[in-house]
Design a protein around this motif. Structure first.
Motif, short mmCIF file in Angstrom:
data_model
loop_
_atom_site.label_atom_id
_atom_site.label_comp_id
_atom_site.label_asym_id
_atom_site.label_seq_id
_atom_site.Cartn_x
_atom_site.Cartn_y
_atom_site.Cartn_z
N CYS A 275 -1.30 0.63 4.19
CA CYS A 275 -1.60 1.24 5.50
C CYS A 275 -0.69 0.71 6.61
N ASN A 276 0.30 -0.14 6.25
CA ASN A 276 1.18 -0.77 7.24
C ASN A 276 0.41 -1.51 8.33
N GLY A 277 -0.67 -2.14 7.95
CA GLY A 277 -1.41 -2.96 8.90
C GLY A 277 -2.45 -2.24 9.72
N ARG A 278 -2.56 -0.92 9.51
CA ARG A 278 -3.52 -0.17 10.33
C ARG A 278 -4.97 -0.37 9.84
N GLY A 279 -5.10 -0.74 8.59
CA GLY A 279 -6.45 -0.92 8.04
C GLY A 279 -6.80 0.19 7.08
N CYS A 280 -7.15 -0.17 5.84
CA CYS A 280 -7.54 0.84 4.84
C CYS A 280 -8.54 0.19 3.88
N SER A 281 -8.99 0.98 2.90
CA SER A 281 -10.02 0.43 2.01
C SER A 281 -9.44 -0.67 1.13
N PHE A 282 -8.12 -0.58 0.84
CA PHE A 282 -7.52 -1.60 -0.03
C PHE A 282 -7.53 -2.97 0.64
N CYS A 283 -7.24 -3.01 1.96
CA CYS A 283 -7.20 -4.31 2.66
C CYS A 283 -8.52 -4.56 3.39
N LYS A 284 -9.53 -3.80 3.03
CA LYS A 284 -10.86 -3.91 3.65
C LYS A 284 -10.75 -3.79 5.17
N GLN A 285 -9.94 -2.87 5.63
CA GLN A 285 -9.75 -2.54 7.05
C GLN A 285 -9.16 -3.67 7.88
N SER A 286 -8.67 -4.74 7.21
CA SER A 286 -8.16 -5.88 7.98
C SER A 286 -6.68 -5.75 8.31
N GLY A 287 -5.95 -4.90 7.56
CA GLY A 287 -4.52 -4.77 7.77
C GLY A 287 -3.72 -5.83 7.01
N ASP A 333 -5.30 1.44 -5.31
CA ASP A 333 -6.37 1.04 -6.22
C ASP A 333 -5.80 0.25 -7.40
N LEU A 334 -6.30 -0.97 -7.53
CA LEU A 334 -5.87 -1.85 -8.62
C LEU A 334 -6.12 -1.25 -10.00
N ARG A 335 -7.15 -0.41 -10.08
CA ARG A 335 -7.55 0.15 -11.37
C ARG A 335 -6.50 1.10 -11.94
N LEU A 336 -5.60 1.60 -11.09
CA LEU A 336 -4.55 2.49 -11.57
C LEU A 336 -3.63 1.78 -12.57
N LEU A 337 -3.57 0.45 -12.44
CA LEU A 337 -2.67 -0.32 -13.29
C LEU A 337 -3.11 -0.38 -14.75
N THR A 338 -4.39 -0.20 -14.97
CA THR A 338 -4.86 -0.23 -16.35
C THR A 338 -5.21 1.17 -16.84
#
Ligand SMILES: [Zn+2]
Length: 348
Positions: A275-287, A333-338
């Protein structure tokens, strides 16, 4: 009647010689030699001839019958040879002007690609690569790392214990390693300082799987022990390595944290590339995404492996490899890796 027999023979033979398929040949065979075939009907008439004529006509009838049967047999053979030859020709026909079929060429999984890059970067700054067991003892996974049995930090490492009830092993002593740090003790017991090593490997925790957590995850553990190693050496190493791996433009920040095996403990955060620091579900909205917990090796760990903690110091770190891969390729999503879906894997 003799004339009739000769005529049947001639008609049959000339007909048979023109046939080029088994089905028609069978039909013609029935037409002449079948129960109500032309020849069969004539042969039946022989019985009605005057007694003295019968042997002569009978002999002729037999000759005609044999001639037709032989012609049929020869023709069958000819048909078979023709079909064999035809299919052989079909096999041999190669049209070299037709575009070829491209074979599927496999490639390395993105995890392996990134791991190879990590190993290359560390090798340039003098680190050796080690491998360790995934089934580990409580001692190397916890005790030697300053995490005694009653330490509260054990609660955060959802440990998977092996069922050892049918063996002599004390229950709870054999586990699936929860951190590659387990190799610190094993290596330091064998090698005197200075030592620089990285240990890539899989870890296992009884965790709720979500976009940024898995029950099985890859880490690259690393540590360095030498005389006069300082916290700034750790910062410099992390900064150098992550910029090599993720590009010069990345943003990093360090925060203090607490792990029993380091003092002080450092948490490395990289600005979320999804999200380039904007906040998303991957970074739990922290950026920001935690990527590399680290710290100065606790004197108790150095003592436990027989080092003189007054003379040597060191730092240790662990790169979350799965997370590094997802951040490098902006996967949310980390799950894409498996996931074995070729549509995902083909993109790398
Ligand atoms: Zn984000």
């Amino acid at each position: 009647m003799e004339e009739e027999l000769i005529q049947i023979k001639n008609t049959a033979v000339s007909l048979i010689l023109d046939i080029l398929d088994r089905k028609t040949l069978e039909e013609v065979k029935l037409q002449f030699l079948g129960r109500s075939g032309k020849l069969t009907l004539v042969i039946k008439e022989i019985a009605k001839l005057p007694k003295e004529d019968r042997p002569e006509v009978g002999r002729l009838a037999n000759e005609v019958k044999k001639a037709i049967e032989d012609t049929i047999a020869n023709q069958e053979l000819r048909i078979r040879q023709l079909t064999d030859q035809e299919s052989g020709e079909r096999k041999e026909k190669i049209d070299t002007s037709v575009p070829g079929i491209k074979p599927d060429i496999g490639h390395l999984h993105p995890m392996t690609q990134v791991l190879m890059d990590v190993v290359d970067v560390f090798k340039t700054i003098g680190f050796q690569v080690a491998d360790g067991p995934e089934i580990e003892t409580d001692y190397y996974n916890f005790e030697v790392l300053n995490i005694p049995k009653d330490h509260p930090s054990r609660d955060t490492q959802q440990t998977l214990f092996l069922d050892t009830r049918k063996s002599k092993v004390v229950p709870g002593e054999v586990i699936l390693r929860t951190q590659t740090s387990a190799m610190q003790g094993r290596i330091m017991e064998k090698i005197k300082p200075p030592v620089r090593a990285i240990v890539p490997g899989k870890n296992f925790r009884y965790e709720q799987v979500d976009a940024s957590h898995g029950f099985e995850f890859w880490q690259v553990e690393g540590f360095l022990v030498d005389t006069s190693v300082r916290l700034t050496d750790l910062f410099g190493t992390i900064d150098y390595v992550l910029r090599k791996l993720m590009g010069e433009g990345i943003k990093l920040k360090f925060a203090t944290t607490n792990f029993p095996f380091v003092e002080p403990g450092v948490d490395t955060y990289i600005q979320c590339t999804v999200c380039n620091g904007r906040g998303c579900s991957f970074c739990k909205q922290s950026g920001w995404s935690e990527i590399m917990p680290a710290g100065m090796i606790h004197p108790n760990v150095l003592k436990a492996v027989g080092y003189d903690s007054q003379k040597v110091t060191g730092f240790a770190f662990a790169i979350g490899l799965s997370r590094l891969v997802t951040l490098r390729y902006q996967m949310d999503d980390l799950r894409l890796l498996t996931n074995p879906d070729m549509r995902i894997l083909e993109q790398f």
